[in-house]
Design a protein around this motif. Structure first.
Motif, PDB file in Angstrom:
ATOM      1  N   GLY A  89      43.788  29.450  46.337  1.00 20.95           N
ATOM      2  CA  GLY A  89      44.903  30.274  45.890  1.00 20.95           C
ATOM      3  C   GLY A  89      45.039  30.292  44.382  1.00 20.95           C
ATOM      4  N   ILE A  90      44.868  29.150  43.735  1.00 22.35           N
ATOM      5  CA  ILE A  90      44.966  29.096  42.278  1.00 22.35           C
ATOM      6  C   ILE A  90      43.858  29.919  41.635  1.00 22.35           C
ATOM      7  N   ILE A  91      42.632  29.792  42.170  1.00 26.22           N
ATOM      8  CA  ILE A  91      41.519  30.578  41.612  1.00 26.22           C
ATOM      9  C   ILE A  91      41.750  32.061  41.845  1.00 26.22           C
ATOM     10  N   ALA A  92      42.234  32.418  43.046  1.00 20.85           N
ATOM     11  CA  ALA A  92      42.488  33.835  43.330  1.00 20.85           C
ATOM     12  C   ALA A  92      43.565  34.395  42.424  1.00 20.85           C
ATOM     13  N   ALA A  93      44.629  33.616  42.172  1.00 19.25           N
ATOM     14  CA  ALA A  93      45.685  34.079  41.278  1.00 19.25           C
ATOM     15  C   ALA A  93      45.146  34.299  39.869  1.00 19.25           C
ATOM     16  N   PHE A  94      44.295  33.385  39.424  1.00 18.99           N
ATOM     17  CA  PHE A  94      43.711  33.532  38.097  1.00 18.99           C
ATOM     18  C   PHE A  94      42.836  34.774  38.021  1.00 18.99           C
ATOM     19  N   LEU A  95      42.034  35.014  39.052  1.00 21.03           N
ATOM     20  CA  LEU A  95      41.166  36.197  39.054  1.00 21.03           C
ATOM     21  C   LEU A  95      41.993  37.477  39.076  1.00 21.03           C
ATOM     22  N   ARG A  96      43.031  37.502  39.872  1.00 17.16           N
ATOM     23  CA  ARG A  96      43.853  38.698  39.960  1.00 17.16           C
ATOM     24  C   ARG A  96      44.562  38.978  38.645  1.00 17.16           C
ATOM     25  N   ARG A  97      45.012  37.922  37.985  1.00 13.50           N
ATOM     26  CA  ARG A  97      45.680  38.102  36.701  1.00 13.50           C
ATOM     27  C   ARG A  97      44.730  38.640  35.648  1.00 13.50           C
ATOM     28  N   ASN A  98      43.460  38.217  35.731  1.00 14.87           N
ATOM     29  CA  ASN A  98      42.468  38.675  34.754  1.00 14.87           C
ATOM     30  C   ASN A  98      41.679  39.891  35.247  1.00 14.87           C
ATOM     31  N   ARG A  99      42.148  40.509  36.339  1.00 15.37           N
ATOM     32  CA  ARG A  99      41.546  41.726  36.885  1.00 15.37           C
ATOM     33  C   ARG A  99      40.047  41.529  37.167  1.00 15.37           C
ATOM     34  N   ALA A 100      39.690  40.350  37.660  1.00 18.75           N
ATOM     35  CA  ALA A 100      38.307  40.072  38.047  1.00 18.75           C
ATOM     36  C   ALA A 100      38.164  40.265  39.551  1.00 18.75           C
ATOM     37  N   PRO A 101      36.989  40.665  40.015  1.00 21.31           N
ATOM     38  CA  PRO A 101      36.814  40.889  41.466  1.00 21.31           C
ATOM     39  C   PRO A 101      36.923  39.582  42.251  1.00 21.31           C
ATOM     40  N   LEU A 102      37.482  39.682  43.471  1.00 16.61           N
ATOM     41  CA  LEU A 102      37.639  38.514  44.335  1.00 16.61           C
ATOM     42  C   LEU A 102      36.478  38.321  45.299  1.00 16.61           C
ATOM     43  N   THR A 103      35.612  39.348  45.429  1.00 18.75           N
ATOM     44  CA  THR A 103      34.527  39.267  46.407  1.00 18.75           C
ATOM     45  C   THR A 103      33.610  38.068  46.185  1.00 18.75           C
ATOM     46  N   PRO A 104      33.153  37.782  44.944  1.00 15.18           N
ATOM     47  CA  PRO A 104      32.289  36.600  44.767  1.00 15.18           C
ATOM     48  C   PRO A 104      32.962  35.296  45.196  1.00 15.18           C
ATOM     49  N   MET A 105      34.289  35.200  44.896  1.00 18.24           N
ATOM     50  CA  MET A 105      34.983  33.974  45.275  1.00 18.24           C
ATOM     51  C   MET A 105      35.002  33.808  46.792  1.00 18.24           C
ATOM     52  N   TRP A 106      35.337  34.896  47.534  1.00 19.35           N
ATOM     53  CA  TRP A 106      35.381  34.811  48.982  1.00 19.35           C
ATOM     54  C   TRP A 106      33.995  34.549  49.565  1.00 19.35           C
ATOM     55  N   THR A 107      32.963  35.041  48.905  1.00 17.39           N
ATOM     56  CA  THR A 107      31.596  34.742  49.352  1.00 17.39           C
ATOM     57  C   THR A 107      31.314  33.251  49.253  1.00 17.39           C
ATOM     58  N   GLY A 108      31.692  32.654  48.117  1.00 21.71           N
ATOM     59  CA  GLY A 108      31.489  31.214  47.967  1.00 21.71           C
ATOM     60  C   GLY A 108      32.279  30.413  48.977  1.00 21.71           C
TER      61      GLY A 108
ATOM     62  N   GLY B 197      49.793  21.896  30.137  1.00 21.72           N
ATOM     63  CA  GLY B 197      48.670  22.817  30.127  1.00 21.72           C
ATOM     64  C   GLY B 197      49.088  24.178  29.631  1.00 21.72           C
ATOM     65  N   PRO B 198      48.160  25.134  29.621  1.00 22.96           N
ATOM     66  CA  PRO B 198      48.466  26.476  29.181  1.00 22.96           C
ATOM     67  C   PRO B 198      49.389  27.160  30.169  1.00 22.96           C
ATOM     68  N   PRO B 199      50.150  28.134  29.681  1.00 29.29           N
ATOM     69  CA  PRO B 199      51.041  28.843  30.587  1.00 29.29           C
ATOM     70  C   PRO B 199      50.243  29.566  31.641  1.00 29.29           C
ATOM     71  N   ALA B 200      50.824  29.650  32.814  1.00 25.69           N
ATOM     72  CA  ALA B 200      50.137  30.283  33.931  1.00 25.69           C
ATOM     73  C   ALA B 200      50.942  31.455  34.424  1.00 25.69           C
ATOM     74  N   ASP B 201      50.270  32.308  35.190  1.00 31.83           N
ATOM     75  CA  ASP B 201      50.959  33.427  35.796  1.00 31.83           C
ATOM     76  C   ASP B 201      51.842  32.917  36.937  1.00 31.83           C
ATOM     77  N   VAL B 202      52.638  33.769  37.519  1.00 31.17           N
ATOM     78  CA  VAL B 202      53.656  33.328  38.477  1.00 31.17           C
ATOM     79  C   VAL B 202      53.076  32.576  39.666  1.00 31.17           C
ATOM     80  N   PRO B 203      52.036  33.108  40.342  1.00 27.47           N
ATOM     81  CA  PRO B 203      51.533  32.363  41.511  1.00 27.47           C
ATOM     82  C   PRO B 203      51.027  30.991  41.134  1.00 27.47           C
ATOM     83  N   ALA B 204      50.253  30.908  40.035  1.00 26.43           N
ATOM     84  CA  ALA B 204      49.714  29.610  39.643  1.00 26.43           C
ATOM     85  C   ALA B 204      50.817  28.669  39.219  1.00 26.43           C
ATOM     86  N   ARG B 205      51.845  29.189  38.486  1.00 28.00           N
ATOM     87  CA  ARG B 205      52.943  28.338  38.046  1.00 28.00           C
ATOM     88  C   ARG B 205      53.714  27.803  39.242  1.00 28.00           C
ATOM     89  N   SER B 206      53.929  28.655  40.239  1.00 29.23           N
ATOM     90  CA  SER B 206      54.658  28.191  41.418  1.00 29.23           C
ATOM     91  C   SER B 206      53.880  27.124  42.167  1.00 29.23           C
TER      92      SER B 206
END
Length: 530
Positions: free
Chosen positions: A20-39, A515-524
């Protein structure tokens, strides 16, 4: 079922939080989630394959090897759950920030596949731990189907909770959750320690500390709810042995202390090396006290001269390496029998290794009568030999003798356990009305250590060997384990001392503890873990 459900819930939630933390980071940075789900998918498939592979390998082994493999799997599972509890205890507060930092570094390499590898390794670690831990729990369970159902339910609930936390629909105090489940899993792992030690005994690897301690049948009666909880969930047998109780205490007490030790009581980084050094010294001192204070119990020493019955009074053994000399006293004379190394072999007697010599040779029958009457035959055999009829074969008979002499000596640490000299007389009768030659055999002991004396000596020897083995648990193996723990604490103290002396470089204007500020999902997520 309860144990596997908690295992699946905790391990699944750890993996879900990481994803979830990795997915939130990818979504915030507009990166594709497909490689993550493949892994993630590959890691889950490999984890399942590892579990089934270990099960298939175990089923293909013989019984003793199965017990040995179950011992190894149980030990690995205990190591995994211990590392999991300790790691989450020390890293839960910074889990989100650490993952975001690693994700930033991976994304900075210009490809989302680096994040896929990060998710793959994270989920593979959790999945492999889950597979081994669940397999060890299945082996200790009496109902594999129910245990598997509990694991599936736990993982499914973990995925739902993790998704709810990720979307913000579920708020859960993960710090308290991991503490409570960590304490429960410490007791489950303590049961796995008991099970692994019992499997090690059944595999023939562990022969010490097998005395029964207490009867827990009243606490865990068969078919009761208490029995299912104590035996099925916590893995505590109704008849724990000494080494099992010792292993349980040495595991549960320190790991439980780590899991529950209040943060306010933790020493400062500057004092940690000193605390570790004091703990190492205490462990080493305890090991030395046990090694010195507990007697060795070297076992019983058998005499080198023992009484015999028959044509001698006593025999004395002199052992020199793999050769021996046996002196036989009786009837005013002493005979000496040489037992060369070529007839020596190692045998098992009275639960220990023994030396045995056996010499067989044909001897001249010069003192045997060449003619025997029917009454003399009855005197020799106690009856009329088979094939001889008093009415048709009245005798006398011509006697042809072949005599084979056998001397056997068995010693334990040069002391005599058994000693025998026996003769086998092969008698061939002719004439006396016999239509053809008749051959019969007569065996007798010339002299021997009385069987009752040999059995009593073997019993005393076995009891002494058992006592010596049990004492080695307290004066050798336990001190060795304490010394290993002391060395580990000393090494950790040296490491912490170097860390304290090494200055930490921080960016001006930043707080190294945050640490560095995080987006809402990661901060929660980070807030929930705190």
């Amino acid at each position: 079922m309860i144990a596997t459900l908690v295992i699946g819930l905790r391990e699944g939630l750890e993996a879900t939080l990481i994803v979830g933390i990795i997915a939130a980071f990818l979504r915030r940075n507009r990166a594709p989630l497909t490689p993550m789900w493949t892994g993630v998918g590959v890691a889950v498939a490999l984890s399942i394959a590892v579990g089934f592979g270990l099960q298939l390998v175990e089923q293909a082994l013989p019984q003793a090897e199965q017990e040995g493999m179950e011992t190894v799997i149980g030990a690995v599972a205990v190591a995994f759950v211990t590392g999991m509890v300790v790691w989450m205890r020390t890293h839960a507060r910074t889990l989100s920030r650490d993952l975001q930092a690693s994700a930033s570094a991976a994304l900075g390499r210009g490809t989302a596949w680096a994040l896929a590898g990060m998710a793959f390794l994270a989920v593979l670690k959790e999945g492999f731990e889950t597979a081994v831990f669940l397999l060890a729990t299945f082996q200790a369970s009496t109902d594999t189907g129910t245990a598997a159902l509990g694991a599936v339910i736990g993982i499914a609930v973990a995925v739902l909770i993790g998704y709810g936390i990720y979307t913000g629909g579920v708020r859960l105090d993960l710090g308290r959750f991991f503490t409570v489940t960590g304490v429960f899993l410490v007791f489950v792992a303590g049961g796995l320690v008991l099970t692994a030690l019992r499997h090690a005994h059944e595999a023939g690897w562990l022969v010490i500390g097998q005395q029964r301690t207490v009867d827990l049948g009243w606490l865990a009666p068969n078919g009761s709810v208490r029995g299912a909880l104590v035996t099925g969930v916590l893995g505590i047998p109704a008849d724990p042995r000494v080494v099992e109780v010792l292993g349980w205490v040495l595991y549960v007490v320190p790991v439980l202390a780590v899991a529950l030790w209040p943060r306010a009581w933790r020493p400062s980084p500057e004092r940690v090396p000193r605390v570790r050094a004091v703990l190492a010294a205490a462990l080493a001192a305890t090991a030395v006290v046990l090694a010195v204070a507990v007697p060795s119990g070297g076992g019983a020493d058998l005499p080198r001269t023992v009484a015999v019955t028959g044509d001698a009074r006593s025999v004395t053994a002199s052992v020199d390496g793999d050769a021996a000399v046996l002196r036989v006293s009786g009837r005013g004379r002493e005979d000496q029998i040489t037992l060369p190394a070529s007839v020596h072999r190692r045998v098992a007697r009275a639960g220990t290794g023994a030396d045995q010599w056996q010499v067989t040779e044909d001897v001249p029958a010069t003192d045997r009568p060449t003619s025997l009457t029917l009454d003399q035959l009855v005197g020799l055999f106690g009856r009329v030999p088979v094939g001889v009829s008093p009415s048709t074969n009245p005798g006398p008979f011509a006697a042809d003798w072949t005599v084979r002499d056998t001397v056997t000596l068995t010693t334990v640490r040069s002391g005599v356990l058994e000693a025998t000299r026996s003769e086998r007389n092969v008698l061939t009768l002719r004439g006396g009305g016999l239509p053809a030659a008749r051959t019969t055999t007569l065996d007798r002991d010339v002299w021997t250590v009385p069987p009752a004396d040999a059995d009593r000596a073997a019993t005393d020897l076995a009891a002494a060997q058992t006592r010596a083995a049990e004492l080695r648990l307290w004066n050798a193996w336990l001190p060795l384990a304490l010394l290993v723990a002391a060395a580990a604490q000393a090494a950790l103290a040296a490491r912490d001392r170097r860390r304290v002396r090494t200055p930490t470089t921080t960016t001006p204007g930043t707080d190294p503890s945050r640490g560095p500020p995080a987006d809402v999902p990661a901060r929660s997520l980070d807030h929930a873990v705190r």
